[in-house]
Design an enzyme around this catalytic site. Structure first.
Site: not given
Lengths: 485, 485
Positions: A302, A376, A348-349, A447
């Site tokens: 992604h 991923d 995606e997130e 993240h």
């Protein structure tokens, strides 16, 4: 005295004992092998095994081209240029759309085929300014990140006493204390899979007992004072309250202070709110199949990232090995029977939004999808493939990975779960794979502001690109379709 | 067929071969030992060796008390309470003075002797608000920390193109490009000792060629996007320019962008300035010697920290093992012949200011100082002592560390440098020591927001406290003074 005769007898004895041992070892191994092989012999014909093994020279060509020759370092070079140009690429940002345009353009420059984007409507969520400040027993700024889809606070923030708990169970046993408080969850980190529930559900669990906000220890096994964000979701029947992640270190500190019987008071300020619905795009490029172009093997990652750090690891690396694998196959003029499609997912997130849209829009063609891959979970040193497949497919993949000896990547693991965006198709029974790689430290950076190009290295990116390209090529080129059972 | 007699012969043969091997091993070891010991036989009498070895039971008592019994976990408990109560303790801050008062009070509560503070005037330096923002080729906030004693910028900051260099040599070869620019130094990290010159001298070297500010890659081997501060100093004859540290990751990014031929422009804002001269204090506590109270063995660490992070590692751990070692000896009623003095230095981070003042104020008594120890490089798992000493002293210490088998800490290393605050006395020929410990990751956290209680662990703190207490006790109790040559 030891006579010469005795010595001779001793040596012969030793040789006999060793020989028996070695024979026993060989026999045991042979029985073991036969058992393993007999399992797949039911599924794979000798000619199919020979066909797979005939791809050895092509794997060698691919690996040599990407790891040693012209391709060497190109994934890192393309990725770092991209990352340094755009930084993070949050769903709904203009920056992400510029990054998508850039990839579209790079794909055209590289002569990829059927290059296009497909629209994805996105409900945007905007972090805004945010802060957490310890007010009692002393004043200290607490680095933090609001969690995805959290509501905000009033402009002056929420100031409340903090109830520190280590688990949902502890909260339940102390639920009478939660009313009007900020509940801070400080679970022990077991694994991402097991601990992330405290990110997903902190707000709902705390709100159920009247808490005014929730905080969590960042979901990571190791920290140098960096907070980690990520998605959360509100249960249907509870009041929505703001929720954010503190650093591991500060969460531990507040727990210690609380354990000493001291009152902990925090002010939490978050401007977080929903924004407009915007349009983002999945990016698609192909190498059209020579014989069965309608049949598809997908490699993907992604392009979007969280709004902190640089999204180099999550998922710049995965997107770029998927993209550069296609570029390299094209450059090598290796066109398989079926089409290889690279998809660079968007959003995606914020909940696999790009993948969900693609799933909806392509429902009628998936009978032609042979195999689907996503990277991923980092692009560290690879050692094989992690796959979801039926028994026959598993036997094919076990044969395929044997060809990856030049990459030291001949391992395989049959799993229930191998990806994020591709999960919907896997659940429909389409077989797929992700990388097996040394990603033990993945969640140190995940993240967080620490997700930068420093996590990536050129050699691993080359190896992963080669592994990805070779796998996609073989599966797209085998005479028979990849079996679904 | 193997007869019973042959088997017996074989077994005997095997036993004989093993016996010869073991004997050879023992003889080799014995020769090795004799060689090592013969070196020290010139310096140490048999009776002194016996005297040292007679401390075995006392070491055992100390270790048992601190690592297993009542003392277990007390260093961590005292340290974490202190750290959580005060946070970081920057020289010149009211917070540091409150922390000093607290330690004074804890020392009195613990019945330590001659508890007092001694004044230290400090030229304060105040960081103020600060920021670095990448403006070209794109806008991005760059986490940073101004370096100690840097001047500030005008309120609007300094906006200039960045010249990226990897070494002073590269700057010299490109000096004509530096005029009016911000010079960013991105040296490869070799070791702290070898690389820290880029922190100390970045501003002066850049200013020499007309740069308007300087930036450095943080001095650390590993980063999760955390900047590291530290002292720097201006050369006498160059213009003073502002200087700050970026994260490793951002420094690398700016270098990559610059290497691609793109123009890098940064705005640097720093309110940094000198403040008033304030008074801080060294904190002293003792266990007075039973026979020669005027003779002194010192154990020490510094109470102050940088103004970021929590100063738990640098140097909370060092200060607290030094303090709690004294507390534990007192509690065990182990009073040596000489006085053990714990000194908690102030203002180490801003130039060993507390130590320098103590050096000046105590010049007339140092003939009575037997040995001086400081822990200021972490309090991780210990494995022995790092010392500066003459030959005879070295032989004594080699005997002493043999007693630390219960701590797995029987190693020793003879060095040129073992401490920060204590350096002045070591240079005067007073022997001293620091810890040998597994501090490979020390610089990951050093001078950064990542210096928190999470770096410390109770077990290592106990072991270090025990090692510190036992070393101080033995050296303070030996019949003869510790030799200076």
């Amino acid at each position: 005295m030891i006579t010469k005769r005795t010595k001779t007898i001793c040596i012969i004895t030793a040789i006999l004992v060793m020989t028996v041992g070695i024979l026993a070892f060989i026999v045991t191994r042979a029985i073991g092998s036969e058992n393993d092989m007999s399992k797949c012999d039911n599924f794979l014909s000798e000619s199919l095994k020979q066909e797979i093994s005939s791809y050895g020279p092509i794997v060698h060509t691919i690996v040599k081209a990407i790891v040693e020759n012209d391709g060497k370092g190109t994934t890192y070079k393309e990725l770092s240029t991209f990352i340094d140009t755009f930084g993070n690429r949050y769903a709904g940002s203009e920056n992400l759309e510029n990054a998508i345009d850039y990839m579209l353009n790079r794909s055209i420059i590289k002569n990829l085929e059927n290059v296009h984007t497909e629209d994805v409507p996105i409900q945007t969520w905007i972090r805004g300014q945010e802060s957490a400040t310890l007010l009692q027993p002393r004043r200290q700024n607490l680095p933090m990140l609001g969690l995805g889809l959290s509501i905000g606070t009033p402009p002056e923030g929420i100031t409340a006493e903090v109830l520190v708990v280590t688990s949902f169970d502890e909260l339940e046993s102390r639920k009478s204390e939660a009313l009007g408080k900020i509940v801070l969850f400080v679970p022990e980190y077991i694994s991402y899979g097991k601990t992330v529930i405290y990110r997903s559900k902190a707000a709902s669990r705390a709100a159920k007992h009247g808490a005014v906000a929730a905080l969590i220890r960042s979901i990571t096994p190791f920290s140098i004072r960096t907070p980690h964000t990520g998605m959360q979701s509100y249960d249907a029947n509870v009041t929505k309250i703001p929720v954010a992640a503190l650093t591991v270190e500060d969460a531990h500190m507040l727990k210690r202070i609380s354990d000493r019987g001291q009152k902990v008071v925090v002010n939490l300020k978050m401007e977080a709110h929903f924004g407009d619905i915007k349009t983002s795009r999945n990016t698609i490029a192909e190498l059209r199949g020579s014989e069965k172009p309608e049949k598809i093997v997908i490699i993907s990652g992604h392009l979007d990232s969280w709004d902190v750090g640089q999204g180099a690891m999550d998922d710049g690396g995965g997107a770029f090995i998927s993209w550069n694998a296609l570029v390299m196959l094209k450059a090598l003029n290796l066109r398989p029977r079926r089409t290889i499609r690279t998809i660079l997912w968007t959003a995606e997130e914020v909940g696999y939004v790009g993948a969900k849209q693609y799933y909806k829009d392509h429902k009628n063609e998936t009978q032609n999808w042979n195999f689907i891959m996503e990277s991923d979970e980092g692009t560290f040193t690879p050692y094989g493939l992690n796959y979801v497949s039926g028994n026959r497919g598993a036997c094919i993949l076990e044969e395929v990975v044997k060809l990856f000896a030049p990459l030291n990547a001949t391992s395989s693991l049959r799993s229930d779960y191998v990806g994020s965006d591709i999960t919907l198709w896997l659940m429909d029974g389409i077989p797929g794979a992700s990388l097996l790689q040394r990603n033990e430290n993945y969640f140190w950076f995940h993240h967080s502001p620490g997700d930068t190009m420093d996590v990536e290295d050129p050699v691993s990116l080359d190896k992963n690109t080669a592994l990805w390209a070779a796998t996609a090529y073989i599966l797209a080129d085998l005479k028979e379709d990849f079996p679904r059972n």
